[in-house]
Write an enzyme that holds these catalytic residues in place. Structure first.
Site, PDB file in Angstrom:
ATOM      1  N   GLY A   1     -56.216 -20.738 -18.666  1.00 32.96           N
ATOM      2  CA  GLY A   1     -55.754 -21.828 -19.542  1.00 32.96           C
ATOM      3  C   GLY A   1     -55.722 -21.439 -21.002  1.00 32.96           C
TER       4      GLY A   1
ATOM      5  CG  HIS B   1     -57.670 -12.258 -22.231  1.00 28.95           C
ATOM      6  ND1 HIS B   1     -57.750 -13.613 -22.030  1.00 28.95           N
ATOM      7  CD2 HIS B   1     -56.339 -11.958 -22.154  1.00 28.95           C
ATOM      8  CE1 HIS B   1     -56.536 -14.111 -21.858  1.00 28.95           C
ATOM      9  NE2 HIS B   1     -55.663 -13.130 -21.928  1.00 28.95           N
TER      10      HIS B   1
HETATM   11  P1  A3P Z   1     -51.422 -22.083 -12.893  1.00 30.19           P
HETATM   12  O1  A3P Z   1     -50.892 -20.730 -12.608  1.00 30.19           O
HETATM   13  O2  A3P Z   1     -52.545 -22.461 -11.969  1.00 30.19           O
HETATM   14  O3  A3P Z   1     -50.394 -23.129 -12.962  1.00 30.19           O
HETATM   15  P2  A3P Z   1     -53.274 -18.585 -19.239  1.00 30.19           P
HETATM   16  O4  A3P Z   1     -52.748 -19.479 -20.290  1.00 30.19           O
HETATM   17  O5  A3P Z   1     -54.708 -18.174 -19.463  1.00 30.19           O
HETATM   18  O6  A3P Z   1     -52.374 -17.457 -18.958  1.00 30.19           O
HETATM   19  O7  A3P Z   1     -53.374 -19.476 -17.923  1.00 30.19           O
HETATM   20  C1  A3P Z   1     -52.210 -19.926 -17.287  1.00 30.19           C
HETATM   21  C2  A3P Z   1     -52.583 -21.116 -16.445  1.00 30.19           C
HETATM   22  O8  A3P Z   1     -52.766 -22.259 -17.295  1.00 30.19           O
HETATM   23  C3  A3P Z   1     -51.458 -21.457 -15.490  1.00 30.19           C
HETATM   24  O9  A3P Z   1     -52.103 -22.043 -14.356  1.00 30.19           O
HETATM   25  C4  A3P Z   1     -50.685 -22.493 -16.287  1.00 30.19           C
HETATM   26  O10 A3P Z   1     -49.844 -23.300 -15.518  1.00 30.19           O
HETATM   27  C5  A3P Z   1     -51.819 -23.269 -16.908  1.00 30.19           C
HETATM   28  N1  A3P Z   1     -51.410 -24.009 -18.105  1.00 30.19           N
HETATM   29  C6  A3P Z   1     -50.551 -23.614 -19.068  1.00 30.19           C
HETATM   30  N2  A3P Z   1     -50.415 -24.579 -19.978  1.00 30.19           N
HETATM   31  C7  A3P Z   1     -51.208 -25.599 -19.598  1.00 30.19           C
HETATM   32  C8  A3P Z   1     -51.481 -26.887 -20.144  1.00 30.19           C
HETATM   33  N3  A3P Z   1     -50.899 -27.305 -21.241  1.00 30.19           N
HETATM   34  N4  A3P Z   1     -52.351 -27.676 -19.485  1.00 30.19           N
HETATM   35  C9  A3P Z   1     -52.942 -27.261 -18.351  1.00 30.19           C
HETATM   36  N5  A3P Z   1     -52.723 -26.061 -17.784  1.00 30.19           N
HETATM   37  C10 A3P Z   1     -51.860 -25.239 -18.403  1.00 30.19           C
END
Ligand code: A3P
Length: 378
Positions: A126, A181
């Protein structure tokens, strides 16, 4: 006026005049578009702007240091990751080979200021959401996100240091927000020992794996392997920690422990809690960042607006997040849309067999044994 300034000026206009749902908030945003915010938006956020001109001697010195980091890295254990990229084992964690010079360089060259905020995550937990929220809270202008991808709001600090040129972070407006990270124990001492603050976002490991797997499929290079890695194989590697910045368990535990012993230094948030009660968590973030919401802002619905504009539903539908690619500086072409899949809690149920889920849970339990860290969707 440079092209960049023109783009930023348009940004200010667009963000100021996009009509928010709540007229009171709109009024508030106009009022808050103070000189400080304007300065923030006219400041550079894009990669080239961080690199100020250097003398020939400086360039040669930086290049030599970079070569030395690469030599040091070349002797570290090497494995292939579930992202089908070469990983090196450094201080107990697996890092993408291209990023490691940046991490070594940070240890020498990063000098945080007390007002700096670091947004830390294990990949696919997230980060994109956290960046959007921290940016909206810090600037009090969530409408800027209508025309700016969350990843253009705060740079990945290890990425900026990974090339031979040292970036000039002093050009950034204060308070600066960086993303990372890097596991807590691998952060430079300068970050751990300075009064700067860290917000960590943790996600349940099964959902993190599923998200990592889908994201990696999107990054699949047919020229390297004919087929993307099947999920059971990806899970095996994930369990061994062979995923960028893995293992996930130690990553989360380190930040958890620090948040327990130094609550003023590390704020530990959980993705699942944020989904369940985003407003409460936005308030926690704002307090921790030293920017609590005023009574006036509360009455004007600022918290709700930030939550709404940073929600998965809103961000994933914006043009700026649907088109284009990033990561060119690392030879990658990551689609801006790939950071938005479905943003659900418990999506692992759609992808993992019972046996796979049990195996991951068993590892989680064993690793979390004697720790008070729990996950909300257990
Ligand atoms: P999913 O693949 O389970 O949908 P990161 O940003 O660390 O790369 O993580 C990506 C994950 O966060 C993805 O999960 C994505 O869909 C989710 N994500 C991105 N924007 C988001 C938001 N505004 N609220 C909640 N989840 C979000």
């Amino acid at each position: 006026m440079s092209y960049q300034n023109i783009v930023h000026s348009i940004n200010i206009l667009v963000t100021s005049f996009t009509v928010p749902s709540n007229p009171k908030v709109q009024e508030e945003v106009r009022r808050m578009s103070s000189q400080k915010d304007k300065e923030m938006f006219s400041n550079p956020y894009f990669i080239d702007c961080y690199y100020t001109p250097k003398t020939k001697e400086q360039k040669e010195k930086e290049l030599r240091a970079h070569q030395e980091y690469k030599e040091e890295i070349s002797s570290l254990p090497l494995q292939q990751s579930l992202q089908q990229r070469p990983l090196r084992l450094y201080k107990g964690f697996w890092f993408h080979e291209i990023i490691l010079p940046g991490i070594l360089s940070l240890h020498h060259h990063l000098h945080p200021t007390p007002s700096d905020i670091f947004l830390a995550t294990f990949p696919k937990s997230g980060t994109t959401w956290l960046k959007a929220l921290a940016f909206a809270i810090g600037t009090r202008n969530p409408y800027a996100l209508l025309s700016r991808h969350p990843h253009d709001c705060s740079p990945f600090i290890e990425g900026f240091f990974s090339g031979p040129r040292l970036p000039d972070l002093d050009v950034l407006p204060s308070p600066r927000q960086f993303a990372t990270h890097i596991p807590y124990s691998v952060l430079p001492n300068s970050v751990r020992d300075s009064p700067c603050r860290i917000i960590y976002l943790c996600r349940e490991p099964k959902d993190t794996l599923v998200s990592t797997y889908h994201y990696s499929k999107g990054m699949h290079r047919p020229e390297a392997t004919p087929q993307p890695m099947p999920l059971p194989e990806a899970m095996e590697l994930f369990c061994k920690g062979l995923s960028m910045y893995g293992p996930v368990w130690e990553h989360q535990l380190e930040y958890w422990q620090e948040s327990q012993s130094q609550p003023d230094k590390v704020l530990f948030l959980k993705y699942e809690d944020m989904k369940a009660d985003p407003e409460a968590n936005v308030r926690r973030m704002a307090e921790f960042m030293g920017r609590p919401f005023s009574v006036e802002e509360e009455m004007n619905g600022m918290v709700g607006e930030i939550v709404r504009l940073c929600s998965f539903e809103k961000l994933s539908q914006l043009e700026v997040n649907k088109v284009g690619v990033r990561g060119k500086e690392f030879g990658l072409a990551i689609k801006n849309s790939s950071f938005f899949r479905n943003g659900k809690v418990g999506d692992w149920r759609e992808h993992l067999t019972e046996e796979m889920a049990e195996k991951l849970d068993a590892i989680t339990q064993a690793r979390m044994y004697q720790s008070s860290l729990t996950y909300s969707n257990d």
